[in-house]
Design a protein around this motif. Sequence first.
Motif, PDB file in Angstrom:
ATOM      1  N   LYS A   1       0.833  -1.203   0.000  1.00 34.73           N
ATOM      2  CA  LYS A   1       0.000   0.000   0.000  1.00 34.73           C
ATOM      3  C   LYS A   1       0.868   1.253   0.000  1.00 34.73           C
ATOM      4  N   GLU A   2       1.941   1.245   0.797  1.00 32.61           N
ATOM      5  CA  GLU A   2       2.818   2.412   0.857  1.00 32.61           C
ATOM      6  C   GLU A   2       3.485   2.669  -0.489  1.00 32.61           C
ATOM      7  N   GLU A   3       3.860   1.592  -1.188  1.00 30.86           N
ATOM      8  CA  GLU A   3       4.478   1.765  -2.507  1.00 30.86           C
ATOM      9  C   GLU A   3       3.473   2.317  -3.514  1.00 30.86           C
ATOM     10  N   TRP A   4       2.212   1.845  -3.448  1.00 30.43           N
ATOM     11  CA  TRP A   4       1.191   2.413  -4.335  1.00 30.43           C
ATOM     12  C   TRP A   4       0.979   3.894  -4.031  1.00 30.43           C
ATOM     13  N   GLN A   5       1.026   4.264  -2.750  1.00 30.60           N
ATOM     14  CA  GLN A   5       0.903   5.678  -2.389  1.00 30.60           C
ATOM     15  C   GLN A   5       2.060   6.479  -2.963  1.00 30.60           C
ATOM     16  N   ASN A   6       3.258   5.904  -2.924  1.00 31.85           N
ATOM     17  CA  ASN A   6       4.422   6.581  -3.487  1.00 31.85           C
ATOM     18  C   ASN A   6       4.307   6.706  -5.000  1.00 31.85           C
ATOM     19  N   ILE A   7       3.750   5.686  -5.638  1.00 23.60           N
ATOM     20  CA  ILE A   7       3.522   5.758  -7.083  1.00 23.60           C
ATOM     21  C   ILE A   7       2.544   6.880  -7.406  1.00 23.60           C
ATOM     22  N   LYS A   8       1.499   7.006  -6.604  1.00 22.10           N
ATOM     23  CA  LYS A   8       0.524   8.077  -6.790  1.00 22.10           C
ATOM     24  C   LYS A   8       1.197   9.448  -6.691  1.00 22.10           C
ATOM     25  N   LEU A   9       2.026   9.640  -5.666  1.00 22.92           N
ATOM     26  CA  LEU A   9       2.751  10.898  -5.516  1.00 22.92           C
ATOM     27  C   LEU A   9       3.701  11.131  -6.688  1.00 22.92           C
ATOM     28  N   THR A  10       4.352  10.055  -7.133  1.00 20.44           N
ATOM     29  CA  THR A  10       5.312  10.168  -8.228  1.00 20.44           C
ATOM     30  C   THR A  10       4.633  10.575  -9.525  1.00 20.44           C
ATOM     31  N   ILE A  11       3.448  10.079  -9.764  1.00 20.76           N
ATOM     32  CA  ILE A  11       2.684  10.491 -10.949  1.00 20.76           C
ATOM     33  C   ILE A  11       2.528  12.005 -10.966  1.00 20.76           C
ATOM     34  N   GLU A  12       2.165  12.582  -9.818  1.00 20.00           N
ATOM     35  CA  GLU A  12       1.980  14.031  -9.726  1.00 20.00           C
ATOM     36  C   GLU A  12       3.294  14.768  -9.967  1.00 20.00           C
ATOM     37  N   VAL A  13       4.367  14.254  -9.386  1.00 15.02           N
ATOM     38  CA  VAL A  13       5.664  14.907  -9.543  1.00 15.02           C
ATOM     39  C   VAL A  13       6.125  14.869 -10.994  1.00 15.02           C
ATOM     40  N   VAL A  14       6.044  13.699 -11.628  1.00 14.71           N
ATOM     41  CA  VAL A  14       6.473  13.574 -13.021  1.00 14.71           C
ATOM     42  C   VAL A  14       5.607  14.442 -13.922  1.00 14.71           C
ATOM     43  N   ARG A  15       4.316  14.470 -13.673  1.00 19.00           N
ATOM     44  CA  ARG A  15       3.415  15.316 -14.467  1.00 19.00           C
ATOM     45  C   ARG A  15       3.843  16.788 -14.388  1.00 19.00           C
ATOM     46  N   THR A  16       4.212  17.221 -13.196  1.00 22.10           N
ATOM     47  CA  THR A  16       4.658  18.608 -13.024  1.00 22.10           C
ATOM     48  C   THR A  16       5.942  18.869 -13.797  1.00 22.10           C
ATOM     49  N   GLU A  17       6.889  17.942 -13.725  1.00 23.38           N
ATOM     50  CA  GLU A  17       8.168  18.129 -14.417  1.00 23.38           C
ATOM     51  C   GLU A  17       7.994  18.106 -15.934  1.00 23.38           C
ATOM     52  N   VAL A  18       7.135  17.222 -16.426  1.00 25.71           N
ATOM     53  CA  VAL A  18       6.940  17.101 -17.871  1.00 25.71           C
ATOM     54  C   VAL A  18       6.345  18.382 -18.462  1.00 25.71           C
TER      55      VAL A  18
END
Length: 272
Positions: free
Chosen positions: A179-196
């Motif tokens: 669950k914690e890794e899925w939460q990190n994936i969710k956060l990472t999606i937002e971060v990558v979207r911002t950088e892109v």
Amino acid sequence: MAEAFGSYGDFQGFTLDDVKGMSTEEQVDMIVDWFNYHFEDPQNDTPYNKDLGGYVFLWGGPFDANETIQDFFSDAVDFDTMMLAVDHIQRDGTLDWAPTTHGDFYEHPDEEIEEEELTLDTPEEVPNEPEARAEVLARLDELEALVQPILDQANTQAPPMMGHNNPPEELEVVQAVSKEEWQNIKLTIEVVRTEVTSEEPDLKVVDGGKNLFISAAKALGIWIKNRFNAAVDAGAAFGAVYGITNPEAAKAALINAAQAIQNWVASLPLPF
């Protein structure tokens, strides 16, 4: 070889007798030096998602100074002295720590991916940057649409327990991608979207996100393979824990997002 304490870099550390012969101040200094070599304030190099209000620990962590120090020094240093070191380390209010790139706790996703033999395709032709960027955003949206139900289900329903007509093997899916890794994936999606969508993207952050997606896809793929080898319905087991019935779709979405990121990076003009 005797157990060593406080080792870092080329320094092999102290023996138990060495540590026992130190004063309290010397022991505190040893612990603080060791900790500062291996860990750092996440604000130094860890992506932060301001919308969701948290750091995205792409390279391991967060680490707790108290727990980490006790794990590594309790055999040589008394509790009160360890707490003095913890208080010194946390004196500025930092409680969650990230691994330094040169320390022993930094996770190197590229090495893990090589070992697991899961690689991305290299595009034969460099794609057009606007189209490649749009593809990344679309793939992130697809991945997010799969991740959110996983988190919703994990937050509202406990994983299957022993008994209650649930086979214990189904618990392994939580070990594959927690669950914690899925939460990190969710956060990472937002971060990558911002950088892109940024005029000056941080490609180190983007690459870290890509590697995180691949690592999760590989872990999920191994779990799927193990479930089928054990004659267990992987879809049913995955759904029992996470609320969706197609683990292959989740794996594919992770890989597709990573592939789109790699293609977009290849499309960027110099100096990127």
